[in-house]
Design a protein around this motif. Structure first.
Motif, PDB file in Angstrom:
ATOM      1  N   VAL A  36       0.830  -1.206   0.000  1.00 35.91           N
ATOM      2  CA  VAL A  36       0.000   0.000   0.000  1.00 35.91           C
ATOM      3  C   VAL A  36       0.862   1.253   0.000  1.00 35.91           C
ATOM      4  CG1 VAL A  36      -1.748   1.288   1.276  1.00 35.91           C
ATOM      5  CG2 VAL A  36      -1.876  -1.215   1.166  1.00 35.91           C
ATOM      6  N   VAL A  37       1.867   1.273   0.871  1.00 38.87           N
ATOM      7  CA  VAL A  37       2.725   2.455   0.982  1.00 38.87           C
ATOM      8  C   VAL A  37       3.464   2.712  -0.323  1.00 38.87           C
ATOM      9  CG1 VAL A  37       4.702   3.450   2.182  1.00 38.87           C
ATOM     10  CG2 VAL A  37       2.978   2.177   3.463  1.00 38.87           C
ATOM     11  N   ASN A  38       4.042   1.671  -0.910  1.00 41.34           N
ATOM     12  CA  ASN A  38       4.779   1.853  -2.157  1.00 41.34           C
ATOM     13  C   ASN A  38       3.876   2.322  -3.285  1.00 41.34           C
ATOM     14  OD1 ASN A  38       7.359   1.221  -1.229  1.00 41.34           O
ATOM     15  ND2 ASN A  38       7.060  -0.967  -1.538  1.00 41.34           N
ATOM     16  N   ALA A  39       2.647   1.830  -3.309  1.00 38.27           N
ATOM     17  CA  ALA A  39       1.718   2.260  -4.349  1.00 38.27           C
ATOM     18  C   ALA A  39       1.406   3.747  -4.244  1.00 38.27           C
ATOM     19  CB  ALA A  39       0.428   1.444  -4.270  1.00 38.27           C
ATOM     20  N   VAL A  40       1.409   4.270  -3.019  1.00 41.38           N
ATOM     21  CA  VAL A  40       1.057   5.675  -2.802  1.00 41.38           C
ATOM     22  C   VAL A  40       2.250   6.599  -2.990  1.00 41.38           C
ATOM     23  CG1 VAL A  40       0.218   7.340  -1.103  1.00 41.38           C
ATOM     24  CG2 VAL A  40      -0.861   5.090  -1.275  1.00 41.38           C
ATOM     25  N   VAL A  41       3.420   6.205  -2.481  1.00 38.42           N
ATOM     26  CA  VAL A  41       4.534   7.165  -2.414  1.00 38.42           C
ATOM     27  C   VAL A  41       5.722   6.837  -3.311  1.00 38.42           C
ATOM     28  CG1 VAL A  41       3.903   7.712  -0.033  1.00 38.42           C
ATOM     29  CG2 VAL A  41       5.729   6.052  -0.463  1.00 38.42           C
ATOM     30  N   PHE A 177       4.287  13.037   5.338  1.00 41.06           N
ATOM     31  CA  PHE A 177       4.300  11.611   5.663  1.00 41.06           C
ATOM     32  C   PHE A 177       3.932  11.391   7.124  1.00 41.06           C
ATOM     33  CE2 PHE A 177       6.169   7.571   6.889  1.00 41.06           C
ATOM     34  CZ  PHE A 177       5.800   6.746   5.840  1.00 41.06           C
ATOM     35  N   SER A 178       4.441  12.241   7.990  1.00 39.56           N
ATOM     36  CA  SER A 178       4.126  12.116   9.412  1.00 39.56           C
ATOM     37  C   SER A 178       2.629  12.266   9.662  1.00 39.56           C
ATOM     38  CB  SER A 178       4.900  13.165  10.202  1.00 39.56           C
ATOM     39  OG  SER A 178       4.578  13.094  11.580  1.00 39.56           O
ATOM     40  N   ALA A 179       2.029  13.301   9.061  1.00 39.34           N
ATOM     41  CA  ALA A 179       0.601  13.541   9.269  1.00 39.34           C
ATOM     42  C   ALA A 179      -0.256  12.502   8.557  1.00 39.34           C
ATOM     43  CB  ALA A 179       0.242  14.940   8.779  1.00 39.34           C
ATOM     44  N   GLY A 180       0.146  12.150   7.331  1.00 34.64           N
ATOM     45  CA  GLY A 180      -0.679  11.244   6.529  1.00 34.64           C
ATOM     46  C   GLY A 180      -0.713   9.827   7.034  1.00 34.64           C
ATOM     47  N   THR A 181       0.339   9.385   7.713  1.00 36.95           N
ATOM     48  CA  THR A 181       0.379   8.011   8.198  1.00 36.95           C
ATOM     49  C   THR A 181      -0.053   7.880   9.654  1.00 36.95           C
ATOM     50  OG1 THR A 181       2.740   8.309   8.727  1.00 36.95           O
ATOM     51  CG2 THR A 181       2.191   7.310   6.590  1.00 36.95           C
ATOM     52  N   LEU A 182      -0.247   8.993  10.333  1.00 38.65           N
ATOM     53  CA  LEU A 182      -0.566   8.945  11.760  1.00 38.65           C
ATOM     54  C   LEU A 182      -1.815   8.113  12.065  1.00 38.65           C
ATOM     55  CD1 LEU A 182       0.227   9.878  14.576  1.00 38.65           C
ATOM     56  CD2 LEU A 182      -1.103  11.977  14.205  1.00 38.65           C
ATOM     57  N   PRO A 183      -2.921   8.247  11.282  1.00 37.96           N
ATOM     58  CA  PRO A 183      -4.117   7.467  11.627  1.00 37.96           C
ATOM     59  C   PRO A 183      -4.061   6.015  11.156  1.00 37.96           C
ATOM     60  CG  PRO A 183      -4.635   9.437  10.306  1.00 37.96           C
ATOM     61  CD  PRO A 183      -3.181   9.163  10.167  1.00 37.96           C
ATOM     62  N   GLN A 220      12.258  12.694  -9.564  1.00 41.85           N
ATOM     63  CA  GLN A 220      10.898  12.302  -9.926  1.00 41.85           C
ATOM     64  C   GLN A 220       9.958  12.949  -8.915  1.00 41.85           C
ATOM     65  OE1 GLN A 220       9.287   8.213  -9.165  1.00 41.85           O
ATOM     66  NE2 GLN A 220       9.237   8.096 -11.392  1.00 41.85           N
ATOM     67  N   HIS A 221       9.134  13.847  -9.389  1.00 36.81           N
ATOM     68  CA  HIS A 221       8.272  14.594  -8.474  1.00 36.81           C
ATOM     69  C   HIS A 221       7.209  13.691  -7.864  1.00 36.81           C
ATOM     70  CE1 HIS A 221       9.906  18.551  -9.413  1.00 36.81           C
ATOM     71  NE2 HIS A 221       9.999  18.147 -10.669  1.00 36.81           N
ATOM     72  N   PRO A 222       6.839  13.953  -6.597  1.00 40.46           N
ATOM     73  CA  PRO A 222       7.333  15.093  -5.840  1.00 40.46           C
ATOM     74  C   PRO A 222       8.629  14.845  -5.057  1.00 40.46           C
ATOM     75  CG  PRO A 222       5.528  14.079  -4.664  1.00 40.46           C
ATOM     76  CD  PRO A 222       5.671  13.314  -5.948  1.00 40.46           C
ATOM     77  N   TRP A 223       8.838  13.629  -4.540  1.00 36.62           N
ATOM     78  CA  TRP A 223       9.965  13.446  -3.619  1.00 36.62           C
ATOM     79  C   TRP A 223      10.666  12.119  -3.868  1.00 36.62           C
ATOM     80  CZ3 TRP A 223       5.211  15.033  -1.137  1.00 36.62           C
ATOM     81  CH2 TRP A 223       5.159  16.425  -0.923  1.00 36.62           C
ATOM     82  N   ARG A 224      11.167  11.957  -5.100  1.00 26.66           N
ATOM     83  CA  ARG A 224      11.898  10.737  -5.426  1.00 26.66           C
ATOM     84  C   ARG A 224      13.208  11.086  -6.114  1.00 26.66           C
ATOM     85  NH1 ARG A 224      10.190   6.642  -2.737  1.00 26.66           N
ATOM     86  NH2 ARG A 224      11.202   5.255  -4.248  1.00 26.66           N
TER      87      ARG A 224
END
Length: 234
Positions: A36-41, A177-183, A220-224
């Motif tokens: 899931v994480v890799n698919a998103v980021v 990433f901190s805010a988006g993964t918190l929940p 690679q935008h945004p952060w790669r």
């Protein structure tokens, strides 16, 4: 939350999942959630389209090596994406961590994907060759000597192209990433280790300064960061 400055790489920070004694259940949940994480980021769908698909062969099987494959989700995705494009790909995923290897082997098999517990140097010693070599989120784990060794191995192993994809260190990326993964992702190392990964990662200029001639760093935008090498005549 205290946000680090991120002006420099935090080479001393360590991810919990790299600890051989880390919580086994949390590690299994982390491997399960990587997909899931890799698919998103991670942006690999775009990387596949722009950097891998152009060097895949329409009339024969293309061999791909996934270095540090972890749970194997990228290896499986590459085979599926290529099949949808009418291309044949066989991916070998290697990882030296017995826990990652066991997890990858425990998942439902996908035709064209195999896993080995090995280092890139082991394959060089065997005289192995692949058309394409890739990795995801490996570079920031390595110290300077290990990074140079991986790049040397990659050039020896790849007939056509190497693409190492990793995080680009950014304060905004850290905050989001901190805010988006918190929940999400309870009981795993995803959030804590992801923040450590950002702290350990390179900026494009930093990465370009430490790689040998013949490699190019692409943002690679945004952060790669994509670290790419094309074999002569490949």
């Amino acid at each position: 939350m205290i946000v680090p400055s991120l002006l420099e790489r935090d080479r001393d920070a360590r991810e919990q999942m790299d600890d051989p004694g880390c919580d086994a259940a949390a590690l299994r949940r982390t491997y399960a959630q990587f997909r899931v994480v890799n698919a998103v980021v991670a942006g690999w769908r775009s990387t596949y389209r722009h950097h891998l698909r152009p060097v895949l062969h329409p009339d024969r099987v293309t061999s791909v090596l996934d270095v540090g494959c972890g749970g194997g989700d990228l290896a499986r995705s590459l085979v599926r994406w290529a099949a949808r494009d009418g291309l044949r790909v066989e991916v070998t995923g290697v990882d030296p961590d017995p826990r990652a290897h066991a997890w990858a082997r425990s998942r439902p098999p996908v035709a064209g994907v195999t896993f080995r517990r090995a280092l890139s140097g082991d394959l060089v010693a065997e005289g192995a060759r692949f058309d394409v070599v890739v990795s995801n989120h490996v570079l920031h784990h390595l110290d300077e000597a290990q990074l140079q060794a991986l790049l040397t191995d990659s050039r020896r192993l790849a007939r056509a192209r190497v693409v190492h994809s990793d995080i680009l260190r950014s304060r905004l990326a850290y905050l989001l990433f901190s805010a988006g993964t918190l929940p999400f992702f309870p009981g795993s190392f995803i959030r804590a280790d992801g923040l450590v990964s950002i702290r350990r990662s390179y900026t494009p200029d930093e990465l370009a300064a430490v790689v040998p001639a013949g490699w190019r760093v692409e943002r690679q935008h945004p952060w790669r960061n994509l670290l790419v090498h094309d074999a002569p005549g490949g």
